[in-house]
Design an enzyme around this catalytic site. Sequence first.
Site, PDB file in Angstrom:
ATOM      1  N   CYS A  37     -38.942  -6.533 -25.058  1.00  0.00           N
ATOM      2  CA  CYS A  37     -38.317  -7.665 -25.735  1.00  0.00           C
ATOM      3  C   CYS A  37     -38.656  -8.982 -25.049  1.00  0.00           C
ATOM      4  CB  CYS A  37     -36.800  -7.480 -25.800  1.00  0.00           C
ATOM      5  SG  CYS A  37     -36.022  -7.432 -24.181  1.00  0.00           S
ATOM      6  N   CYS A  63     -31.661 -12.494 -24.615  1.00  0.00           N
ATOM      7  CA  CYS A  63     -30.816 -12.488 -25.809  1.00  0.00           C
ATOM      8  C   CYS A  63     -29.337 -12.673 -25.441  1.00  0.00           C
ATOM      9  CB  CYS A  63     -31.004 -11.170 -26.552  1.00  0.00           C
ATOM     10  SG  CYS A  63     -30.211  -9.801 -25.704  1.00  0.00           S
ATOM     11  N   CYS A 107     -29.878  -4.106 -22.997  1.00  0.00           N
ATOM     12  CA  CYS A 107     -29.584  -5.423 -22.420  1.00  0.00           C
ATOM     13  C   CYS A 107     -28.620  -5.268 -21.240  1.00  0.00           C
ATOM     14  CB  CYS A 107     -29.002  -6.347 -23.473  1.00  0.00           C
ATOM     15  SG  CYS A 107     -29.851  -6.277 -25.057  1.00  0.00           S
TER      16      CYS A 107
HETATM   17 FE1  FES Z   1     -33.905  -7.501 -24.577  1.00  0.00          FE
HETATM   18 FE2  FES Z   1     -31.436  -8.044 -25.079  1.00  0.00          FE
HETATM   19  S1  FES Z   1     -33.016  -7.817 -26.532  1.00  0.00           S
HETATM   20  S2  FES Z   1     -32.338  -7.876 -23.167  1.00  0.00           S
END
Ligand code: FES
Length: 147
Positions: A37, A63, A107
Amino acid sequence: MYDGVYSEEVMDHFTNPRNVGEIENASGVGTVGNAKCGDIMRIFLDIDENHVIRDVKFKTFGCGAAVASSSMATEMVKGRTIDEALQITNKAVTKALGGLPQVKLHCSLLAEQAIHAALWDYAEKNGVAIEGLKKPKSDIGDHEDSE
Ligand code: FES
């Protein structure tokens, strides 16, 4: 089962994150990312001679769930001993946040691993061994099966 809507706790910690910043001359600094991500989290620990985490700060480029997880995780380790901090898993952080959607569980793992990385850095700098602490990966993207 969690239905994908963020809890009040998540929204609170996202919009008003605790412990944002840096610590100069920190006892330990840990940086962990997730290549999938692209999010990155850095944790700074100030640890006293009794192995108590006196202060903790974070910087998260990521995020909302990552910001909320960092905020909650730093609140949970502040004032704790190293051993106590090690027991604070991403599951505990997720629970304290009132849950996270399945796709956002990684996350909270970022927060757990960034704390471990900072503890590892502290241990290396001070030549101490922390029982139960494994060398953290700098990229957690390969093991998202955190549940
Ligand atoms: Fe990667 Fe939240 S989407 S840390």
